[in-house]
Design a protein around this motif. Sequence first.
Motif, PDB file in Angstrom:
ATOM      1  N   ALA A   1      48.635  31.358  43.315  1.00  0.00           N
ATOM      2  CA  ALA A   1      48.160  32.190  42.114  1.00  0.00           C
ATOM      3  C   ALA A   1      48.242  31.486  40.870  1.00  0.00           C
ATOM      4  O   ALA A   1      49.591  30.936  40.620  1.00  0.00           O
ATOM      5  CB  ALA A   1      48.732  33.486  42.195  1.00  0.00           C
ATOM      6  N   PRO A   2      47.450  31.582  39.925  1.00  0.00           N
ATOM      7  CA  PRO A   2      47.518  30.696  38.684  1.00  0.00           C
ATOM      8  C   PRO A   2      48.777  31.449  37.870  1.00  0.00           C
ATOM      9  O   PRO A   2      48.776  32.585  37.986  1.00  0.00           O
ATOM     10  CB  PRO A   2      46.394  31.058  37.847  1.00  0.00           C
ATOM     11  CG  PRO A   2      45.561  32.137  38.633  1.00  0.00           C
ATOM     12  CD  PRO A   2      46.065  32.129  40.015  1.00  0.00           C
ATOM     13  N   ALA A   3      49.783  30.808  37.354  1.00  0.00           N
ATOM     14  CA  ALA A   3      50.864  31.064  36.594  1.00  0.00           C
ATOM     15  C   ALA A   3      50.361  31.390  35.314  1.00  0.00           C
ATOM     16  O   ALA A   3      49.441  31.081  34.654  1.00  0.00           O
ATOM     17  CB  ALA A   3      51.657  29.817  36.369  1.00  0.00           C
ATOM     18  N   VAL A   4      50.975  32.841  35.142  1.00  0.00           N
ATOM     19  CA  VAL A   4      50.728  33.484  33.871  1.00  0.00           C
ATOM     20  C   VAL A   4      51.559  33.013  32.716  1.00  0.00           C
ATOM     21  O   VAL A   4      52.758  32.926  32.826  1.00  0.00           O
ATOM     22  CB  VAL A   4      50.817  35.239  33.990  1.00  0.00           C
ATOM     23  CG1 VAL A   4      50.502  35.835  32.524  1.00  0.00           C
ATOM     24  CG2 VAL A   4      49.955  35.772  35.012  1.00  0.00           C
ATOM     25  N   PRO A   5      50.872  32.473  31.633  1.00  0.00           N
ATOM     26  CA  PRO A   5      51.887  31.731  30.512  1.00  0.00           C
ATOM     27  C   PRO A   5      52.832  32.831  29.972  1.00  0.00           C
ATOM     28  O   PRO A   5      52.464  33.785  29.775  1.00  0.00           O
ATOM     29  CB  PRO A   5      50.768  31.337  29.559  1.00  0.00           C
ATOM     30  CG  PRO A   5      49.445  32.132  29.834  1.00  0.00           C
ATOM     31  CD  PRO A   5      49.559  32.317  31.186  1.00  0.00           C
TER      32      PRO A   5
ATOM     33  N   GLU B   1      67.117  28.563  38.074  1.00  0.00           N
ATOM     34  CA  GLU B   1      67.426  29.424  36.982  1.00  0.00           C
ATOM     35  C   GLU B   1      66.943  30.537  36.936  1.00  0.00           C
ATOM     36  O   GLU B   1      65.612  30.513  37.121  1.00  0.00           O
ATOM     37  CB  GLU B   1      68.000  28.754  35.848  1.00  0.00           C
ATOM     38  CG  GLU B   1      68.593  29.495  34.758  1.00  0.00           C
ATOM     39  CD  GLU B   1      68.545  29.059  33.351  1.00  0.00           C
ATOM     40  OE1 GLU B   1      69.427  29.396  32.498  1.00  0.00           O
ATOM     41  OE2 GLU B   1      67.863  28.099  33.222  1.00  0.00           O
ATOM     42  N   ILE B   2      67.560  31.857  36.962  1.00  0.00           N
ATOM     43  CA  ILE B   2      67.010  33.040  36.531  1.00  0.00           C
ATOM     44  C   ILE B   2      66.705  33.035  35.163  1.00  0.00           C
ATOM     45  O   ILE B   2      67.647  32.905  34.456  1.00  0.00           O
ATOM     46  CB  ILE B   2      67.822  34.199  37.113  1.00  0.00           C
ATOM     47  CG1 ILE B   2      67.929  34.083  38.627  1.00  0.00           C
ATOM     48  CG2 ILE B   2      67.017  35.517  36.999  1.00  0.00           C
ATOM     49  CD1 ILE B   2      68.920  35.162  39.220  1.00  0.00           C
ATOM     50  N   VAL B   3      65.339  33.375  35.070  1.00  0.00           N
ATOM     51  CA  VAL B   3      65.153  33.304  33.778  1.00  0.00           C
ATOM     52  C   VAL B   3      63.983  34.705  33.168  1.00  0.00           C
ATOM     53  O   VAL B   3      63.467  35.179  34.232  1.00  0.00           O
ATOM     54  CB  VAL B   3      64.150  32.244  33.145  1.00  0.00           C
ATOM     55  CG1 VAL B   3      64.778  30.714  33.290  1.00  0.00           C
ATOM     56  CG2 VAL B   3      62.719  32.144  34.025  1.00  0.00           C
ATOM     57  N   LEU B   4      63.847  34.991  31.940  1.00  0.00           N
ATOM     58  CA  LEU B   4      63.247  36.088  31.546  1.00  0.00           C
ATOM     59  C   LEU B   4      62.299  35.823  30.449  1.00  0.00           C
ATOM     60  O   LEU B   4      62.499  34.879  29.554  1.00  0.00           O
ATOM     61  CB  LEU B   4      64.269  37.277  30.939  1.00  0.00           C
ATOM     62  CG  LEU B   4      65.371  37.651  31.844  1.00  0.00           C
ATOM     63  CD1 LEU B   4      66.459  38.651  30.967  1.00  0.00           C
ATOM     64  CD2 LEU B   4      64.833  38.703  33.163  1.00  0.00           C
TER      65      LEU B   4
ATOM     66  N   GLU C   1      59.951  22.112  35.718  1.00  0.00           N
ATOM     67  CA  GLU C   1      58.919  22.474  34.942  1.00  0.00           C
ATOM     68  C   GLU C   1      58.176  23.651  35.615  1.00  0.00           C
ATOM     69  O   GLU C   1      57.298  24.008  35.022  1.00  0.00           O
ATOM     70  CB  GLU C   1      57.718  21.235  34.716  1.00  0.00           C
ATOM     71  CG  GLU C   1      58.336  20.192  34.082  1.00  0.00           C
ATOM     72  CD  GLU C   1      58.757  20.379  32.719  1.00  0.00           C
ATOM     73  OE1 GLU C   1      57.979  21.127  31.845  1.00  0.00           O
ATOM     74  OE2 GLU C   1      59.744  19.741  32.062  1.00  0.00           O
ATOM     75  N   SER C   2      58.561  23.946  36.822  1.00  0.00           N
ATOM     76  CA  SER C   2      58.148  25.172  37.608  1.00  0.00           C
ATOM     77  C   SER C   2      58.704  26.455  37.154  1.00  0.00           C
ATOM     78  O   SER C   2      59.836  26.366  36.973  1.00  0.00           O
ATOM     79  CB  SER C   2      58.382  24.822  38.944  1.00  0.00           C
ATOM     80  OG  SER C   2      57.930  25.901  39.774  1.00  0.00           O
ATOM     81  N   LEU C   3      57.899  27.291  36.932  1.00  0.00           N
ATOM     82  CA  LEU C   3      58.186  28.770  36.530  1.00  0.00           C
ATOM     83  C   LEU C   3      57.227  29.668  37.402  1.00  0.00           C
ATOM     84  O   LEU C   3      56.212  29.678  37.513  1.00  0.00           O
ATOM     85  CB  LEU C   3      57.700  28.996  34.816  1.00  0.00           C
ATOM     86  CG  LEU C   3      58.175  29.996  34.408  1.00  0.00           C
ATOM     87  CD1 LEU C   3      59.754  30.279  34.259  1.00  0.00           C
ATOM     88  CD2 LEU C   3      57.708  30.359  32.889  1.00  0.00           C
ATOM     89  N   GLN C   4      58.167  30.475  38.130  1.00  0.00           N
ATOM     90  CA  GLN C   4      57.498  31.581  39.016  1.00  0.00           C
ATOM     91  C   GLN C   4      58.163  32.757  38.554  1.00  0.00           C
ATOM     92  O   GLN C   4      59.330  33.125  38.942  1.00  0.00           O
ATOM     93  CB  GLN C   4      57.658  31.088  40.319  1.00  0.00           C
ATOM     94  CG  GLN C   4      56.871  32.014  41.375  1.00  0.00           C
ATOM     95  CD  GLN C   4      57.007  31.462  42.889  1.00  0.00           C
ATOM     96  OE1 GLN C   4      57.818  30.471  43.103  1.00  0.00           O
ATOM     97  NE2 GLN C   4      56.149  32.058  43.687  1.00  0.00           N
ATOM     98  N   ALA C   5      57.448  33.831  38.272  1.00  0.00           N
ATOM     99  CA  ALA C   5      57.957  35.150  38.359  1.00  0.00           C
ATOM    100  C   ALA C   5      58.030  35.821  39.553  1.00  0.00           C
ATOM    101  O   ALA C   5      57.387  35.801  40.539  1.00  0.00           O
ATOM    102  CB  ALA C   5      56.904  35.933  37.308  1.00  0.00           C
ATOM    103  N   VAL C   6      58.997  36.847  39.787  1.00  0.00           N
ATOM    104  CA  VAL C   6      59.272  37.557  40.914  1.00  0.00           C
ATOM    105  C   VAL C   6      59.064  39.102  40.516  1.00  0.00           C
ATOM    106  O   VAL C   6      59.205  39.884  41.576  1.00  0.00           O
ATOM    107  CB  VAL C   6      60.628  37.020  41.581  1.00  0.00           C
ATOM    108  CG1 VAL C   6      60.419  35.672  42.085  1.00  0.00           C
ATOM    109  CG2 VAL C   6      61.690  37.293  40.750  1.00  0.00           C
ATOM    110  N   LEU C   7      59.231  39.419  39.317  1.00  0.00           N
ATOM    111  CA  LEU C   7      59.484  40.920  39.083  1.00  0.00           C
ATOM    112  C   LEU C   7      59.043  40.850  37.768  1.00  0.00           C
ATOM    113  O   LEU C   7      59.323  40.094  36.788  1.00  0.00           O
ATOM    114  CB  LEU C   7      61.024  41.208  39.181  1.00  0.00           C
ATOM    115  CG  LEU C   7      61.248  42.855  38.765  1.00  0.00           C
ATOM    116  CD1 LEU C   7      60.477  43.566  39.927  1.00  0.00           C
ATOM    117  CD2 LEU C   7      62.776  43.066  38.845  1.00  0.00           C
ATOM    118  N   LEU C   8      58.216  41.637  37.603  1.00  0.00           N
ATOM    119  CA  LEU C   8      57.364  42.201  36.169  1.00  0.00           C
ATOM    120  C   LEU C   8      57.542  43.814  35.973  1.00  0.00           C
ATOM    121  O   LEU C   8      57.167  44.600  36.598  1.00  0.00           O
ATOM    122  CB  LEU C   8      56.132  41.772  36.144  1.00  0.00           C
ATOM    123  CG  LEU C   8      55.183  42.007  34.861  1.00  0.00           C
ATOM    124  CD1 LEU C   8      55.648  41.354  33.790  1.00  0.00           C
ATOM    125  CD2 LEU C   8      53.674  41.949  35.017  1.00  0.00           C
ATOM    126  N   SER C   9      58.113  44.075  34.812  1.00  0.00           N
ATOM    127  CA  SER C   9      58.268  45.449  34.260  1.00  0.00           C
ATOM    128  C   SER C   9      57.584  45.610  32.896  1.00  0.00           C
ATOM    129  O   SER C   9      57.677  44.794  32.049  1.00  0.00           O
ATOM    130  CB  SER C   9      59.711  45.888  34.441  1.00  0.00           C
ATOM    131  OG  SER C   9      59.937  47.030  33.812  1.00  0.00           O
TER     132      SER C   9
END
Length: 239
Positions: free
Chosen positions: A91-95, A111-114, A139-147
């Motif tokens: 899935a395309p990464a949401v900026p 690292e866990i990021v927000l 350089e990889s960023l992947q969301a696992v939870l969105l609120s």
Amino acid sequence: MNDLDGLRAALRQPPGEPFAEPDLARIMRDGTRLRRRRRVLTGTAGIAAAAAVVLVVVFAIQLRQPAPAPVAQPPAPVSVTPAPTPTTSRAPAVPAIGDVVGTGIRTPAGEIVLYAQAVDIPELPNVRFGLAAGFRSGESLQAVLLSNETRGSDLSFGFHATDGGEVIRDTLIPVFGYFSGRAARITTTVHGKTVDAHLATWTADATVVIFWFDPAEVPNSAVLTPLIAYDADGKRLTK
């Protein structure tokens, strides 16, 4: 005179017509012709027999010889469709909107990021972004939870999108959220103890503060008492 004497007397009498003298030359010619015929027939038979023997021998030789190898027939043309090149679908990464905030919590996934992400919810026209928790590795960023906010406006004064406190990918995601207003301190109470949140000003809007708690102190949102925000002078901003 008996019959025997009569037969003897008849034999002694000369024939009524004398026998012609035998033609020895004709007899010899006829005999030679017969012998030659037989010889021809015998010869023909011999030739036929010899031919038969030859045929038998040849046939026998042919039988003894190994059968000729079958002529290889060219394979029938087969239509082969080349296999498609393997591709990896993701899935395309949401900026991120504004800077990505590192929590300092390291995991095997990164690292866990927000960070803030844009959202489009027709039922919530005044909610244009939410807060994502994810992993950053290089350089990889992947969301696992969105609120995100579920009513009103995403920038109305107060706390929004409080979430977390659950295990995702074998990692406990910290309790997090954001506060719309110039908060300098955010606290909660866990089992009678006051716990301060970590804060980071959202670079897309300086009036918004992103916060999260240390999972060791706040393991889940169920243990939270009402959150309290304070300004830089220590004045309580929320009731």
